[in-house]
Design a protein around this motif. Sequence first.
Motif, mmCIF file in Angstrom:
data_model
loop_
_atom_site.group_PDB
_atom_site.id
_atom_site.type_symbol
_atom_site.label_atom_id
_atom_site.label_comp_id
_atom_site.label_asym_id
_atom_site.label_seq_id
_atom_site.Cartn_x
_atom_site.Cartn_y
_atom_site.Cartn_z
ATOM 1 N N ARG A 59 71.079 48.067 14.815
ATOM 2 C CA ARG A 59 72.377 47.782 14.185
ATOM 3 C C ARG A 59 73.122 46.674 14.921
ATOM 4 N N GLN A 60 72.970 46.641 16.230
ATOM 5 C CA GLN A 60 73.561 45.539 16.976
ATOM 6 C C GLN A 60 72.926 44.219 16.561
ATOM 7 N N GLU A 61 71.638 44.260 16.313
ATOM 8 C CA GLU A 61 70.948 43.066 15.842
ATOM 9 C C GLU A 61 71.449 42.657 14.460
ATOM 10 N N TYR A 62 71.579 43.620 13.576
ATOM 11 C CA TYR A 62 71.996 43.305 12.206
ATOM 12 C C TYR A 62 73.403 42.720 12.171
ATOM 13 N N HIS A 63 74.310 43.300 12.935
ATOM 14 C CA HIS A 63 75.703 42.863 12.891
ATOM 15 C C HIS A 63 75.992 41.656 13.789
ATOM 16 N N ASN A 64 75.326 41.617 14.962
ATOM 17 C CA ASN A 64 75.682 40.605 15.963
ATOM 18 C C ASN A 64 74.535 39.692 16.391
ATOM 19 N N LYS A 65 73.323 39.968 15.882
ATOM 20 C CA LYS A 65 72.143 39.158 16.231
ATOM 21 C C LYS A 65 71.901 39.123 17.740
ATOM 22 N N TYR A 118 66.370 44.850 9.689
ATOM 23 C CA TYR A 118 67.618 44.588 10.408
ATOM 24 C C TYR A 118 67.647 43.169 10.983
ATOM 25 N N PHE A 140 71.424 52.821 5.142
ATOM 26 C CA PHE A 140 71.657 51.486 5.705
ATOM 27 C C PHE A 140 70.594 50.517 5.223
ATOM 28 N N ILE A 199 70.798 47.099 2.774
ATOM 29 C CA ILE A 199 70.268 45.765 3.095
ATOM 30 C C ILE A 199 69.535 45.180 1.893
ATOM 31 N N ARG A 259 71.873 44.342 -1.058
ATOM 32 C CA ARG A 259 72.571 43.058 -0.871
ATOM 33 C C ARG A 259 71.640 41.889 -1.183
#
Length: 211
Positions: A37-43, A125, A187, A191, A194
């Motif tokens: 999730r950190q990757e998905y939101h903040n790369k 993600y 989640f 993805i 979207r």
Amino acid sequence: MTTFLGSKGLIDLDQRSLAIAAAAIAFNPIFWNTAARQEYHNKVLTKLAGGNSRYACYGLAVTIFSLGIFRDFLYERALRDQPTHPLLVTPFATYISYALIAAGNVLVISSMWALGVTGTYLGDYFGILMDEMVTGFPFNVTSAPMYYGSTMSFLGSAILFGKPAGILLTLEVLAVYLLALRFEDPFTAGIYARREEQRAQKKKKGGKKEL
């Protein structure tokens, strides 16, 4: 029963190893869901990989796989320290254990084969999406073959060793995986939803240009 002197007196090593294994079982899904999730939101992982999302996904895959091997090692070590039960050391129980381990491994391995590395290890993600949903085996048997196959292998190992404590740890494995699915499935579905929305918008724009 082996003991060692800790800050609070004598602590049973068999209970300590069981607690460590239980902690590892709980930690792994928390880790990979948090990291993904950190990757998905903040790369975060892509940035650490120099901007290459595929390398970042491979790095997470190696990490998750390694944590899984370490968790299995802790689980097996914990089982060796636990008492056995006579009902779990019969020939019939042994046959059941081998069947569970074999079936579990089939589900896990066939799932990885169908999804590939990025499909197995949270490539969604990282923006690495599959062209279409996999509906063949083992996904026509269960929607989460990796998780259920892993649970079957844990249970088979517990019975093979004849350890009731292993069955309790297997229940924890199942509970943790079911909880993880409640977060992961919606989640991941979001993805892909979207992506479909973006495709639909592109088609509309393309149609307007033709007009």
